[in-house]
Design a protein around this motif. Structure first.
Motif, short mmCIF file in Angstrom:
data_model
loop_
_atom_site.label_atom_id
_atom_site.label_comp_id
_atom_site.label_asym_id
_atom_site.label_seq_id
_atom_site.Cartn_x
_atom_site.Cartn_y
_atom_site.Cartn_z
N GLU A 1 2.91 -28.30 -8.83
CA GLU A 1 2.95 -26.73 -8.18
C GLU A 1 1.64 -26.32 -8.16
N ALA A 2 1.50 -25.24 -7.30
CA ALA A 2 0.39 -24.43 -6.94
C ALA A 2 0.73 -23.13 -7.49
N ARG A 3 0.01 -22.26 -8.05
CA ARG A 3 0.54 -20.99 -8.55
C ARG A 3 -0.52 -19.87 -8.35
N PHE A 4 -0.11 -18.83 -8.14
CA PHE A 4 -0.80 -17.61 -7.94
C PHE A 4 -0.40 -16.32 -8.88
N VAL A 5 -1.07 -15.60 -9.63
CA VAL A 5 -0.76 -14.43 -10.50
C VAL A 5 -1.56 -13.61 -10.41
N SER A 6 -1.42 -12.29 -9.81
CA SER A 6 -2.39 -11.22 -9.70
C SER A 6 -2.58 -10.64 -10.69
N THR A 7 -3.61 -10.34 -11.12
CA THR A 7 -4.24 -9.45 -12.16
C THR A 7 -4.67 -7.98 -11.86
N SER A 8 -4.91 -7.78 -10.57
CA SER A 8 -5.27 -6.51 -10.38
C SER A 8 -5.21 -6.07 -8.79
N TYR A 9 -4.95 -4.85 -8.49
CA TYR A 9 -4.54 -4.68 -7.01
C TYR A 9 -5.53 -3.13 -6.93
N ASN A 10 -6.37 -3.41 -5.75
CA ASN A 10 -7.17 -2.24 -5.28
C ASN A 10 -6.86 -1.64 -3.92
N ASP A 11 -6.43 -0.38 -3.85
CA ASP A 11 -5.92 0.26 -2.72
C ASP A 11 -7.04 0.88 -1.91
N LEU A 12 -7.10 0.15 -0.85
CA LEU A 12 -8.02 0.50 0.25
C LEU A 12 -7.76 1.46 1.34
N GLY A 13 -6.67 2.15 1.17
CA GLY A 13 -5.91 3.01 2.14
C GLY A 13 -5.66 2.44 3.43
N ASP A 14 -5.00 3.28 4.26
CA ASP A 14 -4.52 2.64 5.63
C ASP A 14 -3.60 1.42 5.64
N LEU B 1 0.74 -1.14 -0.14
CA LEU B 1 0.10 0.13 0.06
C LEU B 1 0.67 1.24 0.03
N THR B 2 1.22 1.69 1.23
CA THR B 2 1.86 3.10 1.19
C THR B 2 3.39 2.89 1.56
N ALA B 3 4.13 3.73 1.00
CA ALA B 3 5.62 3.76 1.34
C ALA B 3 6.40 4.82 0.69
N PRO B 4 7.54 4.97 1.23
CA PRO B 4 8.44 6.09 0.71
C PRO B 4 8.92 5.69 -0.50
N VAL B 5 9.22 4.47 -0.79
CA VAL B 5 9.74 4.05 -2.09
C VAL B 5 8.84 4.17 -3.27
N SER B 6 8.92 4.46 -4.34
CA SER B 6 7.99 4.10 -5.72
C SER B 6 8.26 3.04 -6.16
N PRO C 1 -0.50 2.55 -6.64
CA PRO C 1 -0.99 1.00 -6.09
C PRO C 1 -1.35 0.08 -7.30
N ALA C 2 -2.00 0.63 -8.27
CA ALA C 2 -2.66 -0.10 -9.52
C ALA C 2 -1.32 -1.02 -10.25
N ASN C 3 -0.26 -0.50 -10.20
CA ASN C 3 0.94 -1.04 -10.54
C ASN C 3 1.45 -2.44 -9.74
N GLU D 1 -6.57 -4.74 -1.80
CA GLU D 1 -7.31 -6.17 -2.23
C GLU D 1 -6.61 -6.57 -3.57
N ILE D 2 -5.94 -7.97 -3.65
CA ILE D 2 -5.35 -8.43 -4.44
C ILE D 2 -6.33 -9.26 -5.37
N THR D 3 -6.43 -9.47 -6.53
CA THR D 3 -7.13 -10.25 -7.15
C THR D 3 -6.19 -10.85 -8.15
N GLY D 4 -6.46 -12.32 -8.41
CA GLY D 4 -5.64 -13.08 -9.41
C GLY D 4 -5.89 -14.31 -9.58
N ASN D 5 -5.13 -15.04 -10.57
CA ASN D 5 -5.35 -16.45 -10.80
C ASN D 5 -4.69 -17.44 -9.94
N LEU D 6 -5.52 -18.31 -9.01
CA LEU D 6 -4.91 -19.19 -8.42
C LEU D 6 -5.15 -20.54 -9.19
#
Length: 191
Positions: free
Chosen positions: A104-117, A16-21, A66-68, A121-126
């Motif tokens: 193997e089991a694998r997770f690859v994210s497809t989107s990220y939704n910033d909720l603040g604080d 979410l939030t951090a001093p580094v881009s 955060p969308a990145n 929320e991470i959405t992806g394919n498991l």
């Protein structure tokens, strides 16, 4: 048990939030600073708990955009460890993880939704047991900063509940045992 593999890690990976881009991180499994834990109901009396000992992953964390944020995690299903050899052998069998067929089991994210604080929320394919399903779960940034060895780290936590029937595991141990709860803790080293 499958979900555990990914999801966790997963959860811990985006932030979410951090001093580094925007920065790319490797999940610190070599230093044992990440874990994918699970629990599942046992006959309504208690939980069987365990973890996956072998997994790898990477994530991108961009506090300013955060969308990145992205995460990828691969779990070696045979590394399941519930602290009971006979049970672990059964979990590895075709009744559950079928590790001979699905190593193997694998997770690859497809989107990220910033909720603040420091939450998101991470959405992806498991993918587990040869089945791929979309999952969404909440993560929280635990912290980030310089480590004592001159590196930079970021850590996240998350939780995910998955229905094993959604992934083709049809062994019926009762309704409560259809849900596996994953508890994810991820620490990454900036590259």
């Amino acid at each position: 048990m499958h979900a555990l593999s990914l999801a966790g890690l997963i959860a811990g990976t985006l932030a979410l939030t951090a001093p580094v881009s925007a920065a790319d991180y490797v999940i610190d499994t070599d230093g044992a600073h990440a874990s994918i834990n699970f629990k599942i109901d046992h006959l309504g009396f208690s939980y069987v708990v365990g973890r996956f000992n072998e997994f790898t992953g990477t994530f991108t964390y961009d506090a300013e955009n955060p969308a990145n944020n992205r995460v990828e995690v691969t779990v070696q299903t045979a590394s399941v460890d519930s602290n009971h050899t006979e049970r672990d052998d059964h979990i590895r069998s075709s009744d559950y993880l079928d590790v001979e067929r699905w190593s193997e089991a694998r997770f690859v994210s497809t989107s990220y939704n910033d909720l603040g604080d420091d939450r998101g929320e991470i959405t992806g394919n498991l993918t587990l047991f040869g089945e791929t399903r979309e999952v969404t779960f909440e993560v929280k940034k635990y912290g980030e900063g310089q480590d004592p060895w001159g590196g930079y780290r970021a850590g996240f936590t998350g939780e995910l509940a998955i229905n094993v029937g959604d992934f083709g595991i049809d062994l019926n141990l009762g309704p409560a045992a259809q849900t596996v709860y994953l508890d994810l803790h991820v620490e990454g080293i900036r590259q």
